[in-house]
Structure formats: structure tokens, C-alpha cells
Motif scaffolding. Structure first.
Motif, mmCIF file in Angstrom:
data_model
loop_
_atom_site.group_PDB
_atom_site.id
_atom_site.type_symbol
_atom_site.label_atom_id
_atom_site.label_comp_id
_atom_site.label_asym_id
_atom_site.label_seq_id
_atom_site.Cartn_x
_atom_site.Cartn_y
_atom_site.Cartn_z
ATOM 1 N N GLU A 1 -1.438 8.719 7.093
ATOM 2 C CA GLU A 1 -1.858 7.984 5.898
ATOM 3 C C GLU A 1 -2.895 6.926 6.244
ATOM 4 O O GLU A 1 -3.850 6.707 5.486
ATOM 5 N N ALA A 2 -2.706 6.263 7.378
ATOM 6 C CA ALA A 2 -3.642 5.209 7.774
ATOM 7 C C ALA A 2 -5.023 5.771 8.094
ATOM 8 O O ALA A 2 -6.054 5.221 7.676
ATOM 9 N N VAL A 3 -5.075 6.866 8.851
ATOM 10 C CA VAL A 3 -6.367 7.486 9.160
ATOM 11 C C VAL A 3 -7.008 8.041 7.892
ATOM 12 O O VAL A 3 -8.227 7.962 7.708
ATOM 13 N N ASN B 1 7.238 -7.010 5.913
ATOM 14 C CA ASN B 1 7.469 -6.045 4.843
ATOM 15 C C ASN B 1 7.224 -4.616 5.327
ATOM 16 O O ASN B 1 6.392 -3.890 4.793
ATOM 17 N N VAL B 2 8.010 -4.193 6.308
ATOM 18 C CA VAL B 2 7.771 -2.905 6.962
ATOM 19 C C VAL B 2 8.007 -1.717 6.036
ATOM 20 O O VAL B 2 7.555 -0.609 6.341
ATOM 21 N N LYS B 3 8.676 -1.918 4.922
ATOM 22 C CA LYS B 3 8.842 -0.793 3.983
ATOM 23 C C LYS B 3 7.505 -0.354 3.411
ATOM 24 O O LYS B 3 7.373 0.753 2.873
ATOM 25 N N GLU B 4 6.490 -1.193 3.532
ATOM 26 C CA GLU B 4 5.150 -0.837 3.051
ATOM 27 C C GLU B 4 4.267 -0.282 4.166
ATOM 28 O O GLU B 4 3.068 -0.065 3.964
ATOM 29 N N ALA B 5 4.852 -0.036 5.342
ATOM 30 C CA ALA B 5 4.072 0.505 6.468
ATOM 31 C C ALA B 5 3.680 1.954 6.202
ATOM 32 O O ALA B 5 4.468 2.746 5.679
ATOM 33 N N LEU B 6 2.469 2.320 6.574
ATOM 34 C CA LEU B 6 1.978 3.685 6.411
ATOM 35 C C LEU B 6 2.238 4.494 7.673
ATOM 36 O O LEU B 6 2.430 3.953 8.763
ATOM 37 N N ILE C 1 -0.202 0.474 9.738
ATOM 38 C CA ILE C 1 0.985 1.156 10.283
ATOM 39 C C ILE C 1 2.033 0.163 10.761
ATOM 40 O O ILE C 1 3.228 0.303 10.469
ATOM 41 N N PHE C 2 1.608 -0.867 11.469
ATOM 42 C CA PHE C 2 2.558 -1.741 12.170
ATOM 43 C C PHE C 2 2.767 -3.096 11.496
ATOM 44 O O PHE C 2 3.763 -3.762 11.774
ATOM 45 N N ARG C 3 1.856 -3.524 10.635
ATOM 46 C CA ARG C 3 2.024 -4.704 9.783
ATOM 47 C C ARG C 3 2.562 -5.908 10.571
ATOM 48 O O ARG C 3 3.578 -6.507 10.197
ATOM 49 N N LYS C 4 1.894 -6.253 11.643
ATOM 50 C CA LYS C 4 2.386 -7.365 12.441
ATOM 51 C C LYS C 4 1.237 -8.146 13.044
ATOM 52 O O LYS C 4 0.108 -7.669 13.165
ATOM 53 N N ASN C 5 1.562 -9.376 13.423
ATOM 54 C CA ASN C 5 0.669 -10.195 14.229
ATOM 55 C C ASN C 5 1.520 -10.912 15.267
ATOM 56 O O ASN C 5 2.696 -10.573 15.445
ATOM 57 N N ASP C 6 0.958 -11.883 15.955
ATOM 58 C CA ASP C 6 1.717 -12.515 17.043
ATOM 59 C C ASP C 6 2.819 -13.447 16.544
ATOM 60 O O ASP C 6 3.572 -14.012 17.340
ATOM 61 N N GLN C 7 2.942 -13.559 15.210
ATOM 62 C CA GLN C 7 4.003 -14.403 14.651
ATOM 63 C C GLN C 7 5.133 -13.609 14.021
ATOM 64 O O GLN C 7 6.147 -14.187 13.631
ATOM 65 N N GLY C 8 4.961 -12.294 13.889
ATOM 66 C CA GLY C 8 6.048 -11.514 13.309
ATOM 67 C C GLY C 8 5.591 -10.202 12.722
ATOM 68 O O GLY C 8 4.426 -9.809 12.826
ATOM 69 N N THR C 9 6.543 -9.507 12.093
ATOM 70 C CA THR C 9 6.311 -8.239 11.391
ATOM 71 C C THR C 9 6.669 -8.453 9.931
ATOM 72 O O THR C 9 7.658 -9.118 9.617
ATOM 73 N N TRP D 1 0.814 -1.220 0.000
ATOM 74 C CA TRP D 1 0.000 0.000 0.000
ATOM 75 C C TRP D 1 0.847 1.268 0.000
ATOM 76 O O TRP D 1 0.453 2.278 -0.562
ATOM 77 N N LYS D 2 1.998 1.250 0.638
ATOM 78 C CA LYS D 2 2.881 2.417 0.605
ATOM 79 C C LYS D 2 3.333 2.676 -0.824
ATOM 80 O O LYS D 2 3.360 3.829 -1.279
ATOM 81 N N THR D 3 3.675 1.620 -1.540
ATOM 82 C CA THR D 3 4.079 1.770 -2.940
ATOM 83 C C THR D 3 2.967 2.395 -3.756
ATOM 84 O O THR D 3 3.208 3.289 -4.577
ATOM 85 N N LEU D 4 1.733 1.955 -3.548
ATOM 86 C CA LEU D 4 0.605 2.526 -4.290
ATOM 87 C C LEU D 4 0.474 4.016 -4.007
ATOM 88 O O LEU D 4 0.337 4.833 -4.939
ATOM 89 N N LEU D 5 0.512 4.389 -2.735
ATOM 90 C CA LEU D 5 0.365 5.803 -2.379
ATOM 91 C C LEU D 5 1.512 6.641 -2.931
ATOM 92 O O LEU D 5 1.298 7.745 -3.464
ATOM 93 N N GLU D 6 2.737 6.140 -2.818
ATOM 94 C CA GLU D 6 3.887 6.908 -3.285
ATOM 95 C C GLU D 6 3.934 7.014 -4.806
ATOM 96 O O GLU D 6 4.584 7.910 -5.347
ATOM 97 N N THR D 7 3.215 6.129 -5.493
ATOM 98 C CA THR D 7 3.121 6.206 -6.946
ATOM 99 C C THR D 7 2.026 7.181 -7.370
ATOM 100 O O THR D 7 1.853 7.443 -8.556
ATOM 101 N N GLY D 8 1.300 7.719 -6.398
ATOM 102 C CA GLY D 8 0.252 8.689 -6.702
ATOM 103 C C GLY D 8 -1.115 8.086 -6.902
ATOM 104 O O GLY D 8 -2.020 8.759 -7.415
#
Length: 528
Positions: free
Chosen positions: A460-462, A451-456, A441-449, A410-417
Motif C-alpha cells: 500500500e505504501a509503495v 496510531n498503528v492501526k492506521e499503518a499501511l 508503514i511504521f508511523r514512528k519517530n525517535d519519541q514513539g509510535t 490513511w488506512k481508514t481512507l483506503l479501507e473505505t475505498g
């Protein structure tokens, strides 16, 4: 006479970080906003109510850009297996008490909740009953599991061919194993007893009450095909959603309801009321990753025998977009795999545009060339961030490392306009917008995090659930911001989402939900 709200931290979403302290509402509109001092001096005599918010945090009303409202209500009312292991699910199904001939039904089954990822099959369900029909919808709603009684009722046997856009799973002897995908589910739905209007109405009422309690002031819903057709479902929406229970319901039109839409009195009016309106034509291009029916351009990493399932070929998809254009409708196309995305983009590119924005729903797997094509079109991508919580890490094995750089990106989509709007896909994922924002924003669950480069960012999230959802339906000049002249749709929380860190999103409570100036929820219960 209006309502004055003051002594609050009000994020306008006009600019990142922009705040005011007070706002004045009349006839469902924001008439003024600014400092508490100025608005108290200007409006306190005219206001019928002046409310001290004691430092609460106000945001533009959160709107879910993609959900299934009636199905969400059904999930709240029916047997829900979304948190069950296989053993638990079978025990719950066996415990269901029904009369002879009645169907045992459940929603939300997800084999990934089982420690062994064990599938439900016809053999499992036959052990519960061979006399009662049993129907279990998988959480993605693109697959269902049934017992032999249902297979017999639907006339499905080893000689039944897979329908176009669907699949009947079979055992090593060629017999159906009870698992049906996409269009194959329709064989069963054709023999299920129809839902009563009263039960659908109750489900919608339940769903909207829950939305209000979660801080949602509106939603873009896809319901108009599954509950006795478009006409009856629209009637139910108009009976439920009104001044007594206000909610901004934007309804997508399923492509199989085009004839019903043409025969309706609504073809020349998008808005049916201040709260109910028609939206784009909903089209399914593929299935889902969970059942390996999302259409990929290369085979699945964990099952090279398949690349997924296209619901329509290129010619049929083009024609559906063309049919929408003939009616001056935009399209909203379900695309999860990159092959489906490619076909959808081609169909949109080859057709004329209209005065509504086309939407691509999900876009979980893309490619760099497809991102560039999306950036050249006036489209909106409806993303559901909480899929990161539910689908990882198993989806990495399913797709393989090479595809992950443009998956859930999703970060890639937003940064591409590319404009994006945020939703839940409830009942598939939790309906709480705060959970969706947290996942973005945090892209995680109880097993890990993941592709954080795509974190908003928090802003952006709101924005996905405020300005993004408004832009998706051409309402950016009237909704999605706290601004003079805009609709008085507001979500009031006890936390600052922009300064409170991760805890703000995980711990925030909804204090109040306001739609068109009416308080529809206050902490402690829905306002009737």
C-alpha cells in the motif's frame, strides 16, 4: 533499437507481489516484459543496449503527488533552519553576509525543534538588525516571522487590520509581534524584491537533480503563483524540463492565476510537452496545524480561544470550484482541518464534475461523517505520510485524544475505498519517497509510535507513490506500473521493499532513475 534490462527483480505493481525478470524499452515505452530467458531470445539482436542488472530491484518510477519543486530547490540553495534550535537559528541569521539594503532570508523555521518550543519574534530579529530587512518563513509556509524593518516597509502597525484569510499576531499591547499567518504574509511579499528569472531557473534545476537522485521520475507541483506569475514560471519549466533533463512535471494552477491562465495560449491544451502539463486548480481552504490556522470544527485542545482560520467562506469556496468547472478544470483543495474539509466537500458536491479527478490535499483531520462523504465522490486524497514523523507527539496535545482516531488516518481512507496518492509536501517535509513510505508503514519517530492501526502495508505504501500518483492525474493506463505499453519511467534500488523489512526502507539506495527510457541518475551522480 531499444534497451533490454534483464536479470532483475521487477515489481510490476499490477498485482501485489507480481514480478518479472526483464523488460524491453523502445522510444520511451515498455514494449515487452517477462522472463530473462524469453526476452534475451526475442530482443537481444534488436536491442542497442542489453544490460544485466545483477539482481537489482526495479519499481515503477516513484512520483511525488504533492510538492513545491522550486521552493525545494530554494531550500537547497538558501539558509535552511529546518533542523535548528532557536539559539542556532539566530546565530545562523546573524552570520549571514549581505549588502546594505539586501534582505536576510531563511526558510524552514520550526519551533518544535527547540527544546523549549520557543518562538521567534520581532524582538529576536531586531537584535540581529534593525536596518536590514529580515524574513524567515516557517516550515509550513503558512507563517513567517519578520523584524521591525520589514513591518515598517510593509506598513504593518497596531492599526493594521487582519486581512481576510490571514492573521497578524500581536503582543499584550496590541503591537505586531512579527509573526504573520497566511494572507498576512502577502503584505510583506508585496514589498520584497522580485526574484530574477535566472535564480528561479537555478532553483528548479537544483530541485529536479535532487529528485532524480532520490528516485523520483515525476512530481505534481504547485509553483505557478510565487515566482513572477504563471507565464514566466511556465517558461522556466519548459526551458529546464526537456529531453536533456526529463521529469514528469504536473503543474497545479493557483486560483489567483486564473486571469493569467485565461490570457495564456494554454487553455485548450493540458500537455505542453511530454514532460510538462497543467493540472487542477489549486485552492487553499485553511492554514496549518503548526500555527493553529488549520480550520477545525471545535477549538484547539491546547488553545481553546481559536478554531483556526478559514481562507474562504462557503460561498467563496463554491465560486472558486464553479470557476474551475467553467474552464473544465478539476480542483485540488488544501484542507488540513475538518471544518475546511467539510466546506470543500460541500463546494465539490454542489458543482458539476469534469473529466478530471478532484483532489483534496492533506486531509490530516477528518471525521467519520466526512470520510463517508468522501467515499461517495470521485476524488483522490493526496497524503504526506512523513508528517507523522514531524508532527507527533505535539499534534496530539494540539488536537486532543478524541480527534486522533480520524487524524492522519490513511488506512481508514483506503479501507473505505477512497483513492490516495503519496507525496512529501517538500520543502516542508523531506522529499525522499522512501522516507514517506517508511512513515506510512511504521508511523514512528525517535519519541514513539503513533496510531498503528492506521499503518499501511509495504504494498500500500509503495502504491501511494506509483499507481496512486498515476491515478490522481488520470494516467493509470500509462504510468504507475511496469506493463507493456506504459511509459518507461523506472526507479531501481538495491533493496527489496516487499521482503526486506524496515531496513529496506531506511537503508535502500537509489541505483538508477529512468524517465521516458533515459537514465537521468546513476549511483554516484546525476546524468547530464
Amino acid at each position: 533499437m531499444g534497451t533490454l534490462l534483464y536479470n532483475a527483480v521487477i515489481y510490476t505493481m499490477e498485482l501485489e507481489g507480481e514480478q518479472v525478470e526483464a523488460l524491453y524499452i523502445e522510444e520511451g515505452k515498455i514494449v515487452d516484459c517477462g522472463s530473462s530467458k524469453r526476452l534475451l531470445e526475442k530482443w537481444s539482436r534488436q536491442a542497442s543496449r542489453a544490460r544485466n542488472l545483477n539482481g537489482a530491484f526495479i519499481y515503477p518510477g516513484f512520483v511525488d503527488s504533492h510538492l513545491h519543486l522550486i521552493a525545494h530547490g530554494q531550500k537547497l540553495l538558501r539558509l535552511d533552519l529546518s533542523q535548528s534550535t532557536k539559539k542556532d537559528a539566530l546565530a545562523k541569521l546573524e552570520a549571514q553576509s549581505v549588502q546594505d539594503g539586501e534582505w536576510i532570508e531563511a526558510l524552514g523555521w520550526n519551533e518544535h525543534n527547540d527544546p523549549d518550543h520557543a518562538l521567534l519574534t520581532v524582538t529576536d530579529l531586531n537584535k540581529i538588525s534593525i536596518n536590514q530587512p529580515i524574513f524567515v518563513m516557517r516550515i509550513c509556509r503558512h507563517a513567517a516571522i519578520v523584524n521591525q524593518n520589514v513591518l515598517d516597509l510593509a506598513g504593518i502597525d497596531r492599526f493594521t487590520p487582519d486581512p481576510k484569510g490571514g492573521k497578524i499576531e500581536r503582543d499584550e499591547h496590541g503591537n505586531p509581534n512579527g509573526i504573520l499567518h497566511d494572507a498576512a504574509i502577502q503584505y510583506v511579499q508585496a514589498v520584497m524584491p522580485p526574484l530574477s528569472k535566472a535564480s528561479v531557473k537555478k532553483a528548479l534545476q537544483t530541485a529536479i537533480n535532487d529528485c532524480h537522485a532520490k528516485g523520483l521520475t515525476g512530481g505534481h507541483s504547485e509553483d505557478l503563483h510565487y515566482y513572477n506569475g504563471l507565464a514566466e514560471t511556465v517558461d522556466i519549466y519548459q526551458e529546464v524540463v526537456n529531453e536533456k533533463k526529463p521529469f514528469r512535471a504536473h503543474l497545479l494552477i493557483h486560483h489567483e492565476e486564473l486571469s493569467a491562465y485565461d490570457a495564456s495560449p494554454y487553455t485548450q491544451q493540458q500537455a505542453l510537452s511530454p514532460y510538462v502539463e497543467f493540472g487542477a486548480l489549486k485552492i487553499f481552504a485553511d492554514g496549518a496545524l503548526g500555527g493553529r490556522t488549520a480550520a477545525l470544527s471545535e477549538p484547539y485542545e491546547d488553545d481553546p480561544s481559536t478554531s483556526g482560520l478559514l481562507i474562504h467562506n462557503q460561498t467563496a469556496l463554491y465560486d472558486l470550484v464553479y470557476q474551475a468547472r467553467k474552464r473544465q478544470l478539476a480542483v485540488a483543495i488544501h484542507v488540513i482541518g475538518d471544518q475546511a474539509l467539510e466546506l470543500a466537500l460541500t463546494a465539490i458536491e454542489q458543482n458539476e464534475t469534469v473529466n478530471q479527478r478532484d483532489r483534496l490535499i492533506h486531509v490530516q483531520v477528518a471525521r467519520e461523517d466526512l470520510v463517508q462523504r468522501m467515499a461517495k465522490l470521485p476524488i483522490v486524497i493526496d497524503v504526506q505520510p512523513h508528517f507523522v514523523v514531524s508532527d507527533f507527539p505535539w499534534v496530539e496535545e494540539r488536537l486532543g485524544e478524541e480527534r486522533m482516531s480520524f487524524s492522519f488516518a490513511w488506512k481508514t481512507l483506503l479501507e473505505t475505498g477512497i483513492h490516495c496518492a503519496g507525496g512529501s509536501d517538500a520543502p516542508i517535509e523531506p522529499i525522499e519517497p522512501l522516507k514517506g513510505m517508511h512513515a506510512a508503514i511504521f508511523r514512528k519517530n525517535d519519541q514513539g509510535t503513533y496510531n498503528v492501526k492506521e499503518a499501511l502495508t509495504p504494498y500500500e505504501a509503495v502504491a501511494l507513490f506509483t499507481t496512486g500518483s498515476a491515478y490522481a492525474i488520470e494516467k493509470e493506463a500509462t504510468r504507475g506500473k511496469v506493463k507493456i505499453g506504459y511509459d518507461a519511467d523506472l526507479t531501481i534500488l538495491d533493496r527489496d521493499l516487499f521482503r526486506g523489512g524496515e531496513e529496506a526502507f531506511s537503508q535502500a539506495r537509489v541505483l538508477e532513475t529512468i524517465v521516458n527510457g533515459y537514465t537521468v541518475y546513476e549511483k554516484g551522480g546525476v546524468t547530464e
